[in-house]
Write a protein that holds these residues in place. Sequence first.
Motif, PDB file in Angstrom:
ATOM      1  N   TYR A  96       5.218  -3.284 -19.644  1.00  0.00           N
ATOM      2  CA  TYR A  96       4.685  -2.780 -20.917  1.00  0.00           C
ATOM      3  C   TYR A  96       3.394  -1.997 -20.706  1.00  0.00           C
ATOM      4  CZ  TYR A  96       8.026  -5.339 -23.823  1.00  0.00           C
ATOM      5  OH  TYR A  96       9.179  -5.774 -24.441  1.00  0.00           O
ATOM      6  N   TYR A  99       4.088   1.399 -19.236  1.00  0.00           N
ATOM      7  CA  TYR A  99       4.639   2.300 -20.257  1.00  0.00           C
ATOM      8  C   TYR A  99       3.546   2.828 -21.179  1.00  0.00           C
ATOM      9  CZ  TYR A  99       7.304   3.742 -24.391  1.00  0.00           C
ATOM     10  OH  TYR A  99       7.802   4.436 -25.473  1.00  0.00           O
ATOM     11  N   VAL A 100       2.642   1.956 -21.610  1.00  0.00           N
ATOM     12  CA  VAL A 100       1.530   2.386 -22.459  1.00  0.00           C
ATOM     13  C   VAL A 100       0.715   3.464 -21.755  1.00  0.00           C
ATOM     14  CG1 VAL A 100      -0.709   1.656 -23.397  1.00  0.00           C
ATOM     15  CG2 VAL A 100       1.335   0.283 -23.842  1.00  0.00           C
ATOM     16  N   PRO A 134       3.297  -8.462 -25.635  1.00  0.00           N
ATOM     17  CA  PRO A 134       3.135  -7.089 -25.146  1.00  0.00           C
ATOM     18  C   PRO A 134       4.016  -6.089 -25.876  1.00  0.00           C
ATOM     19  CG  PRO A 134       4.396  -8.378 -23.575  1.00  0.00           C
ATOM     20  CD  PRO A 134       3.885  -9.348 -24.605  1.00  0.00           C
ATOM     21  N   THR A 138       2.438  -2.810 -27.633  1.00  0.00           N
ATOM     22  CA  THR A 138       3.021  -1.519 -27.271  1.00  0.00           C
ATOM     23  C   THR A 138       3.480  -0.759 -28.508  1.00  0.00           C
ATOM     24  OG1 THR A 138       3.708  -2.356 -25.101  1.00  0.00           O
ATOM     25  CG2 THR A 138       4.842  -0.404 -25.930  1.00  0.00           C
ATOM     26  N   ASN A 139       4.114  -1.451 -29.458  1.00  0.00           N
ATOM     27  CA  ASN A 139       4.519  -0.807 -30.713  1.00  0.00           C
ATOM     28  C   ASN A 139       3.326  -0.173 -31.422  1.00  0.00           C
ATOM     29  OD1 ASN A 139       6.990  -3.328 -31.643  1.00  0.00           O
ATOM     30  ND2 ASN A 139       7.255  -1.432 -30.505  1.00  0.00           N
ATOM     31  N   GLU A 142       2.386   2.957 -29.644  1.00  0.00           N
ATOM     32  CA  GLU A 142       3.402   3.985 -29.881  1.00  0.00           C
ATOM     33  C   GLU A 142       3.237   4.618 -31.262  1.00  0.00           C
ATOM     34  OE1 GLU A 142       7.479   2.775 -27.618  1.00  0.00           O
ATOM     35  OE2 GLU A 142       6.742   1.333 -29.085  1.00  0.00           O
ATOM     36  N   LYS A 243       9.623   3.828 -19.169  1.00  0.00           N
ATOM     37  CA  LYS A 243      10.379   3.308 -20.311  1.00  0.00           C
ATOM     38  C   LYS A 243      11.792   2.914 -19.893  1.00  0.00           C
ATOM     39  CE  LYS A 243      11.228   2.333 -24.648  1.00  0.00           C
ATOM     40  NZ  LYS A 243      12.665   2.116 -24.681  1.00  0.00           N
TER      41      LYS A 243
END
Length: 264
Positions: A96, A99-100, A134, A138-139, A142, A243
Amino acid sequence: MALARHVTDFHGILLFRRDYAERDYLVKFFTQEFGKKMFLVRGAKKKGFKMTADILPFTVGSYVGDIADDGLSYIRTARETRQFQAIGTDIFKNAYATYVMSLVDIAFPDSQQLPDWYHKVHRALDLIDEGLNPAIVTNIIEIQLMPAFGVAPQLLGCAVCGRNDLPFDYSESYGGLLCQRHWAQDPRRLHLNQRTIYYLRQFSVLDLDRLHTIKVKPATEAALRQLMDEIYASQIGVHPRSKRFLDQMQSWAPRLAQNPTTDN
């Protein structure tokens, strides 16, 4: 013409590093002062290199650098650094967090000063490291990053009439929320439940400094993941390699839960 350079202190979050030549690394930092910068670290692969621990993945801290306006900068020394220990040792948190950082690297050009986003990413990584869900952290990133990609959905009220006192659904065609009165105008609306809409709206304005604990039902968490995947695939068009690994990793979770490892 020589590039403009100056030696100064900076604070940075290590985004990634890669091999460069036989003994060197290229290390990319998201800095508080100068935005994203690529640094050449000479001799970093040599045995006994004094800054080995300061340029490990998932490191944050203060450094002294020879900063170039364009092109490669150089790190002279590290002052005070630390690793996000849990992120570095937990494969799920690691995925996670990676990806962030990938999203942030894609969203903004290098050398653009982004002190607010530096703080936001630092806080997000701290929260993941400390054990907050996480997927939810992360949401939030995003959702709040979408305007940087040129997608700023209307989440305060209905995209048609502005009302905010009726049930909503999300419409990609209308670029945001539709109130119940206007659902018929988009037969391809996403048919989200109201709990998912609630979190979407809350996360769009949430100050991560105020976030200390959060509990979201698994069904809502899955719906938020599906929504973000839909928006990022169809409207933003960003598909970082991190991702794809995160998606693979999420598919392992049910199997791991059904077949836990036991020590004999």
